[in-house]
Motif scaffolding. Structure first.
Motif, PDB file in Angstrom:
ATOM      1  N   ALA A 135       0.817  -1.218   0.000  1.00  0.00           N
ATOM      2  CA  ALA A 135       0.000   0.000   0.000  1.00  0.00           C
ATOM      3  C   ALA A 135       0.848   1.265   0.000  1.00  0.00           C
ATOM      4  CB  ALA A 135      -0.935  -0.003   1.198  1.00  0.00           C
ATOM      5  N   ALA A 136       2.088   1.160   0.490  1.00  0.00           N
ATOM      6  CA  ALA A 136       2.974   2.323   0.543  1.00  0.00           C
ATOM      7  C   ALA A 136       3.895   2.391  -0.672  1.00  0.00           C
ATOM      8  CB  ALA A 136       3.805   2.288   1.823  1.00  0.00           C
ATOM      9  N   TRP A 137       3.786   1.417  -1.562  1.00  0.00           N
ATOM     10  CA  TRP A 137       4.654   1.374  -2.738  1.00  0.00           C
ATOM     11  C   TRP A 137       3.906   1.639  -4.039  1.00  0.00           C
ATOM     12  CZ3 TRP A 137       9.754   0.960  -4.165  1.00  0.00           C
ATOM     13  CH2 TRP A 137      10.014   0.610  -5.503  1.00  0.00           C
ATOM     14  N   TYR A 138       2.859   0.883  -4.299  1.00  0.00           N
ATOM     15  CA  TYR A 138       2.246   0.906  -5.622  1.00  0.00           C
ATOM     16  C   TYR A 138       1.341   2.100  -5.855  1.00  0.00           C
ATOM     17  CZ  TYR A 138       3.993  -3.603  -7.126  1.00  0.00           C
ATOM     18  OH  TYR A 138       4.818  -4.612  -7.530  1.00  0.00           O
ATOM     19  N   PRO A 139       1.483   2.745  -7.012  1.00  0.00           N
ATOM     20  CA  PRO A 139       0.523   3.774  -7.415  1.00  0.00           C
ATOM     21  C   PRO A 139      -0.856   3.134  -7.625  1.00  0.00           C
ATOM     22  CG  PRO A 139       2.527   3.865  -8.762  1.00  0.00           C
ATOM     23  CD  PRO A 139       2.563   2.581  -8.009  1.00  0.00           C
ATOM     24  N   THR A 140      -1.896   3.901  -7.440  1.00  0.00           N
ATOM     25  CA  THR A 140      -3.257   3.382  -7.601  1.00  0.00           C
ATOM     26  C   THR A 140      -3.745   3.476  -9.039  1.00  0.00           C
ATOM     27  OG1 THR A 140      -4.151   5.531  -6.958  1.00  0.00           O
ATOM     28  CG2 THR A 140      -3.865   3.885  -5.212  1.00  0.00           C
ATOM     29  N   THR A 141      -3.022   4.217  -9.875  1.00  0.00           N
ATOM     30  CA  THR A 141      -3.399   4.340 -11.284  1.00  0.00           C
ATOM     31  C   THR A 141      -2.190   4.067 -12.163  1.00  0.00           C
ATOM     32  OG1 THR A 141      -2.912   6.717 -11.306  1.00  0.00           O
ATOM     33  CG2 THR A 141      -5.178   6.049 -10.782  1.00  0.00           C
ATOM     34  N   THR A 142      -2.463   3.719 -13.422  1.00  0.00           N
ATOM     35  CA  THR A 142      -1.380   3.491 -14.372  1.00  0.00           C
ATOM     36  C   THR A 142      -1.268   4.682 -15.315  1.00  0.00           C
ATOM     37  OG1 THR A 142      -2.890   2.299 -15.837  1.00  0.00           O
ATOM     38  CG2 THR A 142      -1.617   0.982 -14.268  1.00  0.00           C
ATOM     39  N   GLY A 143      -0.279   4.624 -16.219  1.00  0.00           N
ATOM     40  CA  GLY A 143      -0.092   5.702 -17.171  1.00  0.00           C
ATOM     41  C   GLY A 143       0.829   6.785 -16.661  1.00  0.00           C
ATOM     42  N   PRO A 144       0.867   7.933 -17.341  1.00  0.00           N
ATOM     43  CA  PRO A 144       1.812   9.000 -17.007  1.00  0.00           C
ATOM     44  C   PRO A 144       1.402   9.867 -15.819  1.00  0.00           C
ATOM     45  CG  PRO A 144       0.519   9.634 -18.899  1.00  0.00           C
ATOM     46  CD  PRO A 144       0.134   8.216 -18.599  1.00  0.00           C
ATOM     47  N   ASP A 145       0.137   9.816 -15.414  1.00  0.00           N
ATOM     48  CA  ASP A 145      -0.338  10.716 -14.365  1.00  0.00           C
ATOM     49  C   ASP A 145      -0.477  10.030 -13.006  1.00  0.00           C
ATOM     50  OD1 ASP A 145      -0.570  12.824 -16.232  1.00  0.00           O
ATOM     51  OD2 ASP A 145      -2.508  12.026 -16.894  1.00  0.00           O
ATOM     52  N   PHE A 146       0.255   8.943 -12.818  1.00  0.00           N
ATOM     53  CA  PHE A 146       0.157   8.224 -11.545  1.00  0.00           C
ATOM     54  C   PHE A 146       0.671   9.082 -10.389  1.00  0.00           C
ATOM     55  CE2 PHE A 146       4.519   7.428 -12.873  1.00  0.00           C
ATOM     56  CZ  PHE A 146       5.232   7.417 -11.677  1.00  0.00           C
ATOM     57  N   GLU A 147       0.191   8.775  -9.205  1.00  0.00           N
ATOM     58  CA  GLU A 147       0.633   9.483  -8.002  1.00  0.00           C
ATOM     59  C   GLU A 147       1.680   8.638  -7.288  1.00  0.00           C
ATOM     60  OE1 GLU A 147      -1.161  11.288  -3.796  1.00  0.00           O
ATOM     61  OE2 GLU A 147      -2.512  10.718  -5.430  1.00  0.00           O
ATOM     62  N   PHE A 148       2.770   9.251  -6.906  1.00  0.00           N
ATOM     63  CA  PHE A 148       3.813   8.542  -6.186  1.00  0.00           C
ATOM     64  C   PHE A 148       3.334   8.175  -4.790  1.00  0.00           C
ATOM     65  CE2 PHE A 148       6.262  10.279  -9.577  1.00  0.00           C
ATOM     66  CZ  PHE A 148       7.400   9.483  -9.702  1.00  0.00           C
ATOM     67  N   ALA A 149       3.369   6.888  -4.470  1.00  0.00           N
ATOM     68  CA  ALA A 149       3.003   6.436  -3.130  1.00  0.00           C
ATOM     69  C   ALA A 149       4.108   6.815  -2.151  1.00  0.00           C
ATOM     70  CB  ALA A 149       2.763   4.929  -3.133  1.00  0.00           C
ATOM     71  N   ARG A 150       3.841   6.582  -0.877  1.00  0.00           N
ATOM     72  CA  ARG A 150       4.707   7.108   0.186  1.00  0.00           C
ATOM     73  C   ARG A 150       6.174   6.709   0.029  1.00  0.00           C
ATOM     74  NH1 ARG A 150       4.068   5.660   6.648  1.00  0.00           N
ATOM     75  NH2 ARG A 150       6.043   6.615   7.341  1.00  0.00           N
ATOM     76  N   ILE A 151       6.454   5.435  -0.206  1.00  0.00           N
ATOM     77  CA  ILE A 151       7.851   4.995  -0.264  1.00  0.00           C
ATOM     78  C   ILE A 151       8.582   5.652  -1.425  1.00  0.00           C
ATOM     79  CG2 ILE A 151       9.372   3.001  -0.594  1.00  0.00           C
ATOM     80  CD1 ILE A 151       7.230   1.308   0.827  1.00  0.00           C
ATOM     81  N   MET A 152       7.891   5.836  -2.543  1.00  0.00           N
ATOM     82  CA  MET A 152       8.531   6.397  -3.734  1.00  0.00           C
ATOM     83  C   MET A 152       8.519   7.919  -3.786  1.00  0.00           C
ATOM     84  SD  MET A 152       7.768   3.906  -6.962  1.00  0.00           S
ATOM     85  CE  MET A 152       6.022   3.645  -6.693  1.00  0.00           C
ATOM     86  N   LYS A 153       7.941   8.563  -2.798  1.00  0.00           N
ATOM     87  CA  LYS A 153       7.831  10.023  -2.797  1.00  0.00           C
ATOM     88  C   LYS A 153       9.158  10.738  -3.047  1.00  0.00           C
ATOM     89  CE  LYS A 153       3.705  11.902  -2.272  1.00  0.00           C
ATOM     90  NZ  LYS A 153       3.213  12.998  -3.162  1.00  0.00           N
ATOM     91  N   PRO A 154      10.285  10.251  -2.485  1.00  0.00           N
ATOM     92  CA  PRO A 154      11.556  10.956  -2.730  1.00  0.00           C
ATOM     93  C   PRO A 154      11.947  11.033  -4.203  1.00  0.00           C
ATOM     94  CG  PRO A 154      11.772   9.483  -0.849  1.00  0.00           C
ATOM     95  CD  PRO A 154      10.453   9.173  -1.489  1.00  0.00           C
ATOM     96  N   LEU A 155      11.325  10.205  -5.041  1.00  0.00           N
ATOM     97  CA  LEU A 155      11.656  10.201  -6.474  1.00  0.00           C
ATOM     98  C   LEU A 155      10.717  11.066  -7.299  1.00  0.00           C
ATOM     99  CD1 LEU A 155      12.365   6.397  -7.042  1.00  0.00           C
ATOM    100  CD2 LEU A 155      14.055   8.221  -6.777  1.00  0.00           C
ATOM    101  N   GLU A 156       9.748  11.707  -6.666  1.00  0.00           N
ATOM    102  CA  GLU A 156       8.727  12.413  -7.420  1.00  0.00           C
ATOM    103  C   GLU A 156       9.297  13.510  -8.314  1.00  0.00           C
ATOM    104  OE1 GLU A 156       4.162  13.917  -6.757  1.00  0.00           O
ATOM    105  OE2 GLU A 156       5.497  13.838  -5.011  1.00  0.00           O
ATOM    106  N   LYS A 157      10.337  14.170  -7.864  1.00  0.00           N
ATOM    107  CA  LYS A 157      10.918  15.255  -8.671  1.00  0.00           C
ATOM    108  C   LYS A 157      11.649  14.723  -9.899  1.00  0.00           C
ATOM    109  CE  LYS A 157      15.005  15.665  -5.654  1.00  0.00           C
ATOM    110  NZ  LYS A 157      15.774  16.600  -4.807  1.00  0.00           N
ATOM    111  N   PHE A 158      11.827  13.402  -9.971  1.00  0.00           N
ATOM    112  CA  PHE A 158      12.454  12.794 -11.143  1.00  0.00           C
ATOM    113  C   PHE A 158      11.418  12.035 -11.975  1.00  0.00           C
ATOM    114  CE2 PHE A 158      15.521  12.500  -7.541  1.00  0.00           C
ATOM    115  CZ  PHE A 158      16.376  13.512  -7.949  1.00  0.00           C
ATOM    116  N   ARG A 159      10.175  12.444 -11.906  1.00  0.00           N
ATOM    117  CA  ARG A 159       9.079  11.711 -12.549  1.00  0.00           C
ATOM    118  C   ARG A 159       9.403  11.327 -13.995  1.00  0.00           C
ATOM    119  NH1 ARG A 159       3.466  11.076 -12.434  1.00  0.00           N
ATOM    120  NH2 ARG A 159       3.286  12.190 -10.446  1.00  0.00           N
TER     121      ARG A 159
END
Length: 442
Positions: free
Chosen positions: A51-75
């Motif tokens: 639940a803290a890893w996987y995005p809830t949607t697919t495609g280019p507009d997915f939301e970064f889940a908690r664990i992956m948040k540090p990578l959001e600026k490198f989308r």
């Protein structure tokens, strides 16, 4: 004017420093050669809270889940992949030992033979298939590193501890990773014997000197032949090497208080973040100077007992991974997984900041971050957490989340990663096809 050889080294007594690509290495009127492709795997141990890893949607507009948040600026440089399974990591009639099977099957796609003896049997790993080709052009065919001791003798999770290696050169030859930054530094830049004890090494006069001091005369000679742009580039690179030396030196003199019964090996930082970032920066130096194009980094032992008090988790990692649905334990293991990801995000940012050919190191590298276990509470080998940072020179279409059909073999993904770095392979472990990371859609 004669151009500088691509494989130019700064040499001194007990030292040999590779240098990055310089303009002076180009013949007159020639265009810069294409940057080499690099492949790296970062193995995250002991599963991931789904639940803290996987995005809830697919495609280019997915939301970064908690664990992956540090990578959001490198989308734009991140590809998240769902649906992968590691069936060879399951029991398949062999009983306990999920952690040993998880790590040994991750890059091989092979169910390891259950044994406590020397008759171990697994399979060649994806990184070593890449190393057979890419390693022909570099000083080191591959580098294997870790932040937690991966002993090769004794019993680990009902299997011989030799199965704690993620890299396998053949079906009977695991490659134990190096955890000591000093020894890795000396392997990359030194010509000294570092096999003795720390006290013996410190008795070597030359060992106490900086690598840069040992190569000073050769460095000054080379600088005298370079233009201003190349001198600046060389100075920046050598400054980063001196900073690495200083950080390793500080780690060797640390007296930080450790938990009872835990001894800190000489030269190894007690703080995980400092240790991981030292290793990451050493790998960057190896990539930047083309000393290797293939690397694997086990962040810690699979099913290990490391504690992380610096992020608020004093308990052993493995013990809390069997959380039983307890929200307190789930929060603690999620903290560890976020902490690991923060160090990986540091690495991605560094790769992106370093020029390489017509882009950056990140542009010409494919770095996989993942594991062969989902929810550790159930030793779930389905829904394996997987992402790729970097586009491998445009061969990966990033900036999206792809969800493949559940139980798509992890080995199919590894075949596709080999494709991206130009090492076409038809079969790996339990693979049954290739994925197309450039054209596949969710």
């Amino acid at each position: 004017m004669r151009c500088l050889p691509r494989r130019t080294f700064l040499r001194g007594l007990g030292a040999s420093i590779s240098i990055p690509f310089l303009d002076a290495m180009l013949p007159a009127f020639a265009s810069a050669p294409a940057a080499p492709m690099r492949l790296m795997y970062v193995y995250a141990p002991t599963g991931m809270i789904p639940a803290a890893w996987y995005p809830t949607t697919t495609g280019p507009d997915f939301e970064f889940a908690r664990i992956m948040k540090p990578l959001e600026k490198f989308r734009k440089e991140i590809l998240v992949i769902g649906g992968l399974g590691d069936n060879p990591g399951r029991s398949l009639g062999d009983g306990g030992g999920d952690h040993a099977r998880a790590v040994s099957s991750y890059l091989t796609g092979v169910h390891p033979k259950k044994t406590l003896g020397a008759d171990m049997h697994c399979g060649i790993s994806a990184d070593q298939i890449a190393a057979r080709t890419l390693g022909k052009q570099t000083k080191f065919a591959s580098l294997e590193v870790t932040c937690e001791d991966s002993r090769q003798a004794g019993e680990c999770d009902a299997y011989t501890c030799a199965y704690q290696a993620v890299s396998w050169k053949s079906d009977t030859q695991p490659l134990p990773p190096e955890m000591n930054p000093r020894l890795l530094f000396e392997r990359l830049f030194g010509d000294l014997d570092v096999s003795g004890t720390p006290a013996e090494r410190k008795n070597q006069d030359v060992y106490r000197q900086s690598i840069l001091d040992l190569t000073f005369q050769d460095t000054q000679r080379l600088k005298g032949t370079l233009g201003s742009t190349d001198r600046r580039k060389l100075d920046e690179y050598l400054t980063s090497i001196r900073e690495l030396e200083a950080r390793i030196g500080r780690a060797e003199s640390q007296t930080q208080q450790l938990p009872p019964g835990l001894a800190k090996p000489d030269g190894i930082p007690a703080n995980f973040a400092e240790h991981a970032r030292l290793i990451f920066d050493l790998l960057i130096a190896a990539f930047q100077t083309d000393m290797t194009r293939v690397a694997t980094f086990m962040l810690a032992r699979e099913g290990g007992v490391r504690t992380y008090p610096e992020c608020g988790v004093p308990e052993a990692h493995h013990s809390i991974s069997h959380h039983g649905g307890n929200p307190v334990l789930i929060e603690k293991i999620t903290k560890i997984q976020c902490y690991h990801m923060e160090q990986f995000a540091y690495f991605v940012e560094r790769l992106k900041s370093i020029p390489d050919g017509d882009g950056s190191l990140l542009d010409h590298t494919a770095v996989v971050y993942g594991a062969s276990m989902g929810d550790p509470n159930h030793h779930d080998h389905g829904k394996c957490p997987t992402l790729v940072a970097g586009t491998a020179g445009g061969r990966i279409r990033s900036g999206r989340h792809i969800a493949y059909k559940d139980e798509t073999p992890m080995a199919n993904f590894h075949l596709s990663m080999l494709d991206t770095v130009g090492v076409r392979t038809d079969k790996l472990g339990d693979s049954n096809g290739h994925l197309n990371l450039l054209t596949d859609f969710s």
